[in-house]
Motif scaffolding. Structure first.
Motif, mmCIF file in Angstrom:
data_model
loop_
_atom_site.group_PDB
_atom_site.id
_atom_site.type_symbol
_atom_site.label_atom_id
_atom_site.label_comp_id
_atom_site.label_asym_id
_atom_site.label_seq_id
_atom_site.Cartn_x
_atom_site.Cartn_y
_atom_site.Cartn_z
ATOM 1 N N PRO A 1 54.815 -28.487 7.171
ATOM 2 C CA PRO A 1 54.602 -28.758 5.760
ATOM 3 C C PRO A 1 53.981 -30.141 5.585
ATOM 4 C CG PRO A 1 56.882 -29.206 6.326
ATOM 5 C CD PRO A 1 56.185 -28.813 7.605
ATOM 6 N N SER A 2 53.139 -30.254 4.574
ATOM 7 C CA SER A 2 52.527 -31.545 4.270
ATOM 8 C C SER A 2 51.885 -31.441 2.889
ATOM 9 C CB SER A 2 51.457 -31.909 5.306
ATOM 10 O OG SER A 2 50.247 -31.259 4.995
ATOM 11 N N ARG A 3 51.190 -32.501 2.486
ATOM 12 C CA ARG A 3 50.528 -32.439 1.187
ATOM 13 C C ARG A 3 49.438 -31.370 1.152
ATOM 14 N NH1 ARG A 3 51.732 -37.861 1.966
ATOM 15 N NH2 ARG A 3 52.427 -39.101 0.187
ATOM 16 N N SER A 4 48.984 -30.924 2.320
ATOM 17 C CA SER A 4 47.966 -29.862 2.276
ATOM 18 C C SER A 4 48.574 -28.535 1.823
ATOM 19 C CB SER A 4 47.252 -29.719 3.620
ATOM 20 O OG SER A 4 48.153 -29.423 4.639
ATOM 21 N N GLU B 1 46.528 -35.505 15.879
ATOM 22 C CA GLU B 1 45.193 -34.883 15.846
ATOM 23 C C GLU B 1 44.361 -35.340 14.644
ATOM 24 O OE1 GLU B 1 46.526 -30.845 18.280
ATOM 25 O OE2 GLU B 1 45.973 -30.672 16.176
ATOM 26 N N GLN B 2 45.068 -35.804 13.603
ATOM 27 C CA GLN B 2 44.347 -36.256 12.397
ATOM 28 C C GLN B 2 43.582 -37.557 12.622
ATOM 29 O OE1 GLN B 2 47.510 -36.364 13.017
ATOM 30 N NE2 GLN B 2 48.641 -37.917 11.906
ATOM 31 N N HIS B 3 43.904 -38.234 13.729
ATOM 32 C CA HIS B 3 43.212 -39.504 14.024
ATOM 33 C C HIS B 3 42.148 -39.349 15.114
ATOM 34 C CE1 HIS B 3 45.890 -41.531 11.292
ATOM 35 N NE2 HIS B 3 46.943 -41.092 11.941
ATOM 36 N N GLN B 4 41.926 -38.110 15.543
ATOM 37 C CA GLN B 4 40.896 -37.864 16.557
ATOM 38 C C GLN B 4 39.510 -37.868 15.890
ATOM 39 O OE1 GLN B 4 41.545 -37.791 19.863
ATOM 40 N NE2 GLN B 4 43.595 -38.335 19.116
ATOM 41 N N MET C 1 40.014 -40.970 6.379
ATOM 42 C CA MET C 1 41.368 -41.476 6.124
ATOM 43 C C MET C 1 42.342 -41.010 7.204
ATOM 44 S SD MET C 1 41.347 -43.350 3.405
ATOM 45 C CE MET C 1 43.006 -43.401 2.750
ATOM 46 N N GLY C 2 41.929 -40.040 8.020
ATOM 47 C CA GLY C 2 42.831 -39.536 9.057
ATOM 48 C C GLY C 2 44.021 -38.803 8.472
ATOM 49 N N LYS C 3 43.743 -38.005 7.459
ATOM 50 C CA LYS C 3 44.835 -37.322 6.744
ATOM 51 C C LYS C 3 44.442 -35.887 6.398
ATOM 52 C CE LYS C 3 47.273 -41.228 4.687
ATOM 53 N NZ LYS C 3 48.623 -40.871 5.109
ATOM 54 N N VAL C 4 45.467 -35.091 6.092
ATOM 55 C CA VAL C 4 45.264 -33.796 5.460
ATOM 56 C C VAL C 4 45.854 -33.898 4.054
ATOM 57 C CG1 VAL C 4 45.295 -32.439 7.594
ATOM 58 C CG2 VAL C 4 47.453 -32.875 6.417
ATOM 59 N N PRO C 5 45.363 -33.123 3.109
ATOM 60 C CA PRO C 5 44.382 -32.053 3.256
ATOM 61 C C PRO C 5 42.946 -32.557 3.191
ATOM 62 C CG PRO C 5 45.070 -32.187 0.963
ATOM 63 C CD PRO C 5 45.857 -33.226 1.717
ATOM 64 N N ALA C 6 42.054 -31.675 3.721
ATOM 65 C CA ALA C 6 40.622 -31.767 3.435
ATOM 66 C C ALA C 6 40.161 -30.332 3.244
ATOM 67 C CB ALA C 6 39.877 -32.427 4.585
ATOM 68 N N THR D 1 38.298 -34.347 -0.166
ATOM 69 C CA THR D 1 39.635 -34.773 0.260
ATOM 70 C C THR D 1 40.404 -35.201 -0.985
ATOM 71 O OG1 THR D 1 38.954 -37.053 0.639
ATOM 72 C CG2 THR D 1 38.772 -35.556 2.505
ATOM 73 N N GLU D 2 41.679 -35.501 -0.801
ATOM 74 C CA GLU D 2 42.641 -35.839 -1.859
ATOM 75 C C GLU D 2 43.070 -34.550 -2.569
ATOM 76 O OE1 GLU D 2 44.037 -38.859 -2.117
ATOM 77 O OE2 GLU D 2 42.725 -39.433 -0.472
ATOM 78 N N ALA D 3 44.356 -34.249 -2.406
ATOM 79 C CA ALA D 3 44.888 -32.960 -2.872
ATOM 80 C C ALA D 3 44.554 -32.677 -4.336
ATOM 81 C CB ALA D 3 46.398 -32.928 -2.647
ATOM 82 N N ALA D 4 44.731 -33.665 -5.201
ATOM 83 C CA ALA D 4 44.496 -33.413 -6.626
ATOM 84 C C ALA D 4 43.015 -33.163 -6.905
ATOM 85 C CB ALA D 4 45.003 -34.594 -7.460
HETATM 86 N N1 LIG Z 1 46.286 -39.289 -0.983
HETATM 87 C C1 LIG Z 1 46.289 -38.171 -0.064
HETATM 88 C C2 LIG Z 1 47.495 -38.293 0.838
HETATM 89 C C3 LIG Z 1 47.402 -37.363 2.023
HETATM 90 C C4 LIG Z 1 48.499 -37.658 3.032
HETATM 91 O O1 LIG Z 1 49.133 -38.732 3.020
HETATM 92 N N2 LIG Z 1 48.719 -36.708 3.939
HETATM 93 C C5 LIG Z 1 49.693 -36.890 4.989
HETATM 94 C C6 LIG Z 1 50.494 -35.599 5.166
HETATM 95 S S1 LIG Z 1 51.598 -35.319 3.830
HETATM 96 C C7 LIG Z 1 49.007 -37.139 6.311
HETATM 97 O O2 LIG Z 1 47.954 -36.580 6.586
HETATM 98 N N3 LIG Z 1 49.630 -37.961 7.152
HETATM 99 C C8 LIG Z 1 49.183 -38.192 8.483
HETATM 100 C C9 LIG Z 1 48.820 -39.627 8.759
HETATM 101 O O3 LIG Z 1 48.660 -40.407 7.820
HETATM 102 O O4 LIG Z 1 48.698 -39.943 9.931
HETATM 103 C C10 LIG Z 1 46.293 -36.845 -0.829
HETATM 104 O O5 LIG Z 1 46.892 -36.798 -1.920
HETATM 105 O O6 LIG Z 1 45.698 -35.868 -0.365
#
Ligand SMILES: N[C@@H](CCC(=O)N[C@@H](CS)C(=O)NCC(=O)O)C(=O)O
Length: 205
Positions: free
Chosen positions: A11-14, A39-42, A51-56, A65-68
Motif C-alpha cells: 500500500p502507498s499513496r499510489s 526501486e523508486q530511486h533507480q 522525486m523517486g516516488k510513487v505514484p506516477a 506525478t502527484e496523486a491529486a
Molecule cells: N506528494 C506525493 C507524495 C508521494 C509519496 O510520498 N509517495 C511515497 C509512498 S506513500 C513514496 O514513494 N515513498 C518512497 C520514497 O520516498 O522513497 C504525492 O502526493 O503523490
C-alpha cells in the motif's frame, strides 16, 4: 486509445490513483515497484519521476506525478465517467479547492503533528494554518454528504477520502464521527473495494 500505466506500490499513496482508475473503469497496466528495495530511486524510475516516488501515471507520452494532480487529470481526460466538474460549471472552483486541500492542508497538518518541528512556526507561515482548523473545515465539508460535491461523487472524494481514510487507519487523524461516516460511505463503493482487494493480493504476492 493511449495506454495508461500506473507506477505503483501497495500500500502507498499510489493506491489513491488505483482507486481512481477503478472508478474510471478504463483499462490500465501496472508497473509495480518495491519501495523497500529502493526501486523508486533507480535511474529507470527517476527518469519517470525525479522525486523517486510513487505514484506516477504514464498516459501515451505524458507522465503525470502527484496523486491529486493525477486524479484531476484523469477526471478531466475521461469526462464520461462524471468524476470531474467541468470548466464552465460554477461548482468547479469548490471542486478544485478540495482537490488541493488534501495535499495542501490535510496531509501537511497530519504529518507535522506526527513529526513535530523543534520550533513551532508562526501560524501565518504555515499554508494550512493549524491542525484543529483544518480538521474542523474538513469535517464540515464532508457532513451534508453524501459526497463533497453533494450527490455527485468526484475525484475530490477519491483524494480527500483517501487521505482521511489512511490518516484514521494509522492513528494520524482523529476519528471524528463526521470523518468516520464519510469514509464509511466511500467504503461502500465497489471501485474502492476492488482497489483494496487488488492491492491486498499484490502485497501478499
Ligand atoms: N506528494 C506525493 C507524495 C508521494 C509519496 O510520498 N509517495 C511515497 C509512498 S506513500 C513514496 O514513494 N515513498 C518512497 C520514497 O520516498 O522513497 C504525492 O502526493 O503523490
Amino acid at each position: 486509445m493511449a495506454k495508461l500505466t500506473l507506477y505503483h506500490a501497495a500500500p502507498s499513496r499510489s493506491s489513491i490513483v488505483r482507486w481512481m482508475l477503478e472508478e474510471l473503469g478504463e483499462p490500465y497496466d501496472l508497473h509495480v515497484l518495491n519501495l523497500a528495495k529502493g526501486e523508486q530511486h533507480q535511474p529507470d524510475h527517476l527518469a519517470v519521476n525525479p522525486m523517486g516516488k510513487v505514484p506516477a501515471l504514464k498516459h501515451g507520452d505524458a507522465i503525470i506525478t502527484e496523486a491529486a494532480a493525477i486524479c484531476t487529470y484523469l477526471a478531466d481526460e475521461f469526462p464520461h465517467a462524471r468524476l470531474n466538474v467541468p470548466v464552465g460549471d460554477p461548482r468547479r472552483g469548490p471542486y478544485l479547492k478540495w482537490l488541493f486541500f488534501a495535499p495542501g492542508c490535510i496531509e501537511p497538518a497530519m504529518t507535522d503533528r506526527a513529526f513535530p518541528r523543534q520550533e513551532q512556526p508562526r501560524r501565518g507561515m504555515l499554508g494550512y494554518g493549524d491542525f484543529d482548523t483544518v480538521m474542523a473545515v474538513a469535517a464540515e465539508a464532508v457532513e451534508p454528504g453524501p459526497y463533497l460535491m453533494g450527490e455527485q461523487f468526484t475525484a475530490a472524494d477519491v483524494v480527500v477520502g483517501s487521505t482521511l481514510r489512511w490518516g484514521m487507519m494509522f492513528g494520524l487523524l482523529p476519528k471524528r464521527p463526521k470523518f468516520v461516516a464519510y469514509v464509511g460511505r466511500l467504503q461502500q463503493r465497489r471501485a474502492l473495494q476492488r482497489a483494496i482487494a487488488l492491492d491486498q493480493s499484490l502485497a501478499v504476492a
